[in-house]
Scaffold this motif. Structure first.
Motif, PDB file in Angstrom:
ATOM      1  N   MET A 149       0.854  -1.185   0.000  1.00  0.00           N
ATOM      2  CA  MET A 149       0.000   0.000   0.000  1.00  0.00           C
ATOM      3  C   MET A 149       0.888   1.231   0.000  1.00  0.00           C
ATOM      4  N   SER A 150       0.686   2.150  -0.926  1.00  0.00           N
ATOM      5  CA  SER A 150       1.554   3.306  -1.074  1.00  0.00           C
ATOM      6  C   SER A 150       1.002   4.497  -0.319  1.00  0.00           C
ATOM      7  N   ARG A 151       1.896   5.333   0.184  1.00  0.00           N
ATOM      8  CA  ARG A 151       1.516   6.568   0.857  1.00  0.00           C
ATOM      9  C   ARG A 151       2.300   7.685   0.196  1.00  0.00           C
ATOM     10  N   THR A 152       1.663   8.454  -0.655  1.00  0.00           N
ATOM     11  CA  THR A 152       2.339   9.472  -1.430  1.00  0.00           C
ATOM     12  C   THR A 152       2.289  10.817  -0.713  1.00  0.00           C
ATOM     13  N   THR A 153       3.193  11.703  -1.113  1.00  0.00           N
ATOM     14  CA  THR A 153       3.237  13.041  -0.541  1.00  0.00           C
ATOM     15  C   THR A 153       2.010  13.832  -0.978  1.00  0.00           C
ATOM     16  N   PRO A 154       1.315  14.501  -0.043  1.00  0.00           N
ATOM     17  CA  PRO A 154       0.120  15.263  -0.413  1.00  0.00           C
ATOM     18  C   PRO A 154       0.436  16.382  -1.399  1.00  0.00           C
ATOM     19  N   LEU A 155      -0.540  16.720  -2.221  1.00  0.00           N
ATOM     20  CA  LEU A 155      -0.386  17.810  -3.179  1.00  0.00           C
ATOM     21  C   LEU A 155      -0.633  19.159  -2.514  1.00  0.00           C
ATOM     22  N   TRP A 156      -1.783  19.293  -1.868  1.00  0.00           N
ATOM     23  CA  TRP A 156      -2.176  20.551  -1.234  1.00  0.00           C
ATOM     24  C   TRP A 156      -2.241  20.459   0.285  1.00  0.00           C
ATOM     25  N   LEU A 157      -2.573  19.305   0.783  1.00  0.00           N
ATOM     26  CA  LEU A 157      -2.864  19.140   2.201  1.00  0.00           C
ATOM     27  C   LEU A 157      -1.619  18.847   3.015  1.00  0.00           C
ATOM     28  N   ALA A 158      -1.755  19.006   4.326  1.00  0.00           N
ATOM     29  CA  ALA A 158      -0.646  18.705   5.226  1.00  0.00           C
ATOM     30  C   ALA A 158      -0.483  17.201   5.407  1.00  0.00           C
ATOM     31  N   THR A 159      -1.570  16.466   5.312  1.00  0.00           N
ATOM     32  CA  THR A 159      -1.558  15.012   5.465  1.00  0.00           C
ATOM     33  C   THR A 159      -2.397  14.384   4.361  1.00  0.00           C
ATOM     34  N   PRO A 160      -2.181  13.112   4.039  1.00  0.00           N
ATOM     35  CA  PRO A 160      -2.990  12.454   3.002  1.00  0.00           C
ATOM     36  C   PRO A 160      -4.463  12.395   3.387  1.00  0.00           C
ATOM     37  N   THR A 161      -5.310  12.217   2.403  1.00  0.00           N
ATOM     38  CA  THR A 161      -6.738  12.061   2.666  1.00  0.00           C
ATOM     39  C   THR A 161      -7.004  10.660   3.208  1.00  0.00           C
ATOM     40  N   ARG A 162      -8.238  10.453   3.666  1.00  0.00           N
ATOM     41  CA  ARG A 162      -8.578   9.142   4.213  1.00  0.00           C
ATOM     42  C   ARG A 162      -8.530   8.050   3.134  1.00  0.00           C
ATOM     43  N   PHE A 163      -8.570   8.444   1.855  1.00  0.00           N
ATOM     44  CA  PHE A 163      -8.516   7.465   0.780  1.00  0.00           C
ATOM     45  C   PHE A 163      -7.115   6.887   0.581  1.00  0.00           C
ATOM     46  N   ALA A 164      -6.110   7.559   1.123  1.00  0.00           N
ATOM     47  CA  ALA A 164      -4.738   7.075   0.958  1.00  0.00           C
ATOM     48  C   ALA A 164      -4.497   5.769   1.703  1.00  0.00           C
ATOM     49  N   ALA A 165      -5.363   5.431   2.625  1.00  0.00           N
ATOM     50  CA  ALA A 165      -5.197   4.200   3.398  1.00  0.00           C
ATOM     51  C   ALA A 165      -6.008   3.038   2.824  1.00  0.00           C
ATOM     52  N   LEU A 166      -6.730   3.270   1.744  1.00  0.00           N
ATOM     53  CA  LEU A 166      -7.555   2.212   1.170  1.00  0.00           C
ATOM     54  C   LEU A 166      -6.711   1.182   0.420  1.00  0.00           C
ATOM     55  N   LYS A 167      -7.159  -0.056   0.469  1.00  0.00           N
ATOM     56  CA  LYS A 167      -6.550  -1.085  -0.354  1.00  0.00           C
ATOM     57  C   LYS A 167      -7.078  -0.966  -1.781  1.00  0.00           C
ATOM     58  N   ILE A 192      -8.675  12.753  -5.238  1.00  0.00           N
ATOM     59  CA  ILE A 192      -8.672  12.015  -6.504  1.00  0.00           C
ATOM     60  C   ILE A 192      -7.329  11.344  -6.717  1.00  0.00           C
ATOM     61  N   ARG A 193      -6.238  12.078  -6.440  1.00  0.00           N
ATOM     62  CA  ARG A 193      -4.914  11.480  -6.622  1.00  0.00           C
ATOM     63  C   ARG A 193      -4.739  10.255  -5.723  1.00  0.00           C
ATOM     64  N   ASP A 194      -5.152  10.367  -4.447  1.00  0.00           N
ATOM     65  CA  ASP A 194      -5.007   9.233  -3.529  1.00  0.00           C
ATOM     66  C   ASP A 194      -5.869   8.055  -3.957  1.00  0.00           C
ATOM     67  N   LEU A 195      -7.071   8.332  -4.409  1.00  0.00           N
ATOM     68  CA  LEU A 195      -7.967   7.247  -4.805  1.00  0.00           C
ATOM     69  C   LEU A 195      -7.454   6.541  -6.053  1.00  0.00           C
ATOM     70  N   VAL A 196      -6.980   7.303  -7.032  1.00  0.00           N
ATOM     71  CA  VAL A 196      -6.444   6.700  -8.257  1.00  0.00           C
ATOM     72  C   VAL A 196      -5.169   5.935  -7.960  1.00  0.00           C
ATOM     73  N   THR A 197      -4.295   6.528  -7.140  1.00  0.00           N
ATOM     74  CA  THR A 197      -3.024   5.869  -6.801  1.00  0.00           C
ATOM     75  C   THR A 197      -3.264   4.536  -6.116  1.00  0.00           C
ATOM     76  N   GLN A 198      -4.190   4.535  -5.158  1.00  0.00           N
ATOM     77  CA  GLN A 198      -4.470   3.296  -4.432  1.00  0.00           C
ATOM     78  C   GLN A 198      -5.170   2.268  -5.313  1.00  0.00           C
ATOM     79  N   SER A 199      -5.977   2.719  -6.256  1.00  0.00           N
ATOM     80  CA  SER A 199      -6.653   1.766  -7.140  1.00  0.00           C
ATOM     81  C   SER A 199      -5.683   1.105  -8.107  1.00  0.00           C
ATOM     82  N   LEU A 200      -4.553   1.756  -8.386  1.00  0.00           N
ATOM     83  CA  LEU A 200      -3.533   1.201  -9.280  1.00  0.00           C
ATOM     84  C   LEU A 200      -2.424   0.496  -8.528  1.00  0.00           C
TER      85      LEU A 200
END
Length: 370
Positions: free
Chosen positions: A1-19, A350-358
């Protein structure tokens, strides 16, 4: 599971933890949500809209409220004045909920004409400042904060119009937004008091208080939950007194309300928000999609306030979709003041959701046997 650097936010969105599979389901849900917002295109233009958007006015709820304020300012009793105004406008007088609670009209009538618009602007400014300060830790960069300010201004379009000063949802919606923005763990007395003021202006603010009570209870904040319960009890007592007063100026021959089972669906909620914000300036189909993205953004914010916000928006969407009629589209004002702020979370979401889906499973070699 990847955790990418946020674009605008200080921390990733809740979608960044999705499988991966759940992230893909999330993308499908987003697509369904955006398609659902387009049902707003099937909703007819609400009657009396010109009174809100600045066109030629005719008999509308806003004019009714203004007439009541004028009558009270002239020395009339609120309930007698309201009953006469409702009859004159061919409005129903039963049940008692067809009468607004007397607080706002009484206060507006007691003040000089120039004071209420000033107070309206100051309240809107306070709401905006509160939310910008609340979002500052989540938006550490200048560009996202600037975007947030612009989006907040777009959400506030109706709430700074002096011509709407007699509209109950304007004041109640701002107070609900202020209460929610001020609420933090351990700080609940002021938010509860502000929410009570909102309920005493517009009864539909009680839905917000009920949800806040539920969140406080589920999070183990028992004292806060009791506080919300006391506020709701006080509101209930005021509503009982109000019902008694209305019974004194109405009779069995007065018109009965047609009811509130409008059953207009999700489309009316979406359309009401486009009409309550700067989205009214763009085509309805585009505004509807923006509303969907704003809802998606609030759902993505990995913060307890984000969870509360999406729960409140969902609850009001259900109430408006089931109970509101076309002529009560303005119920959307109750949740409109900060709606568009949800868009600041969309790029990362959107970035976190797409990243996690791939995301692909990685095999790490930890031991080699020769």
């Amino acid at each position: 599971m990847s955790r990418t650097t946020p674009l605008w936010l200080a921390t990733p969105t809740r979608f960044a933890a999705l499988k991966r599979n759940r992230a893909r389901i999330g993308l499908v849900i987003l697509a369904v949500l955006l398609l659902a917002t387009l049902t707003a295109l099937a909703i007819p233009t609400p009657p009396g809209l010109d009174a809100v958007s600045g066109g030629e006015r005719h008999q509308t709820d806003l004019m009714l409220y203004e007439a009541i304020v004028a009558g009270v300012k002239g020395g009339g009793n609120y309930y007698a004045v309201a009953a006469d105004a409702l009859r004159a406008g061919a409005y129903p007088l039963r049940p008692f909920l067809t009468f607004r609670l007397p607080g706002l009209a009484t206060i507006l009538a007691a003040l000089p004409l120039w004071v209420p618009p000033l107070l309206q602007f100051l309240l809107a400014f306070t709401v905006a400042a509160t939310w910008m300060l609340r979002l500052r830790p989540s938006l550490p960069r200048t560009l996202p904060m600037l975007a947030g300010g612009i989006l907040l201004a777009g959400s506030m379009l109706a709430f700074v119009q002096p011509g709407l000063v007699a509209f109950h949802e304007i004041w109640a919606g701002l107070l609900v937004a202020l209460s929610l923005g001020m609420r933090k763990p351990g700080r609940w007395i002021e938010p509860v008091a502000i929410a009570l003021a909102a309920m005493l202006i517009r009864e539909t603010a009680a839905l917000y208080a009920i949800l806040m009570l539920a969140f406080a209870w589920l999070e183990g904040e028992r004292r806060e939950a009791i506080g919300w319960g006391v506020a709701l009890a006080a509101f209930g007592a005021a509503l009982g007194v109000h019902a008694y007063a209305v019974a004194g100026v109405t009779g069995p021959l007065d018109a009965m309300s047609p009811g509130w089972a409008g059953l207009q669906g999700f489309g009316l909620f979406v359309k009401s928000l486009t009409l309550a914000t700067a989205l009214q300036l763009i085509p309805l189909w585009a505004g509807a999609l923006v509303v969907g993205l704003a809802l998606f953004g609030w759902a993505a914010w990995d913060d307890p306030l984000g969870l509360r916000m999406i729960a409140i928006l969902s609850a009001y969407a259900a109430v408006i979709g089931i109970f509101a009629r076309l002529d009560t589209f303005y119920w959307g004002l109750m949740v409109a003041p900060v709606l568009l702020l949800g868009l600041v979370f969309v790029p990362d979401a959107i970035r976190d959701l797409v990243t996690q889906s791939l995301d692909r499973k990685r095999i790490t070699v930890t031991h080699v046997t020769r």
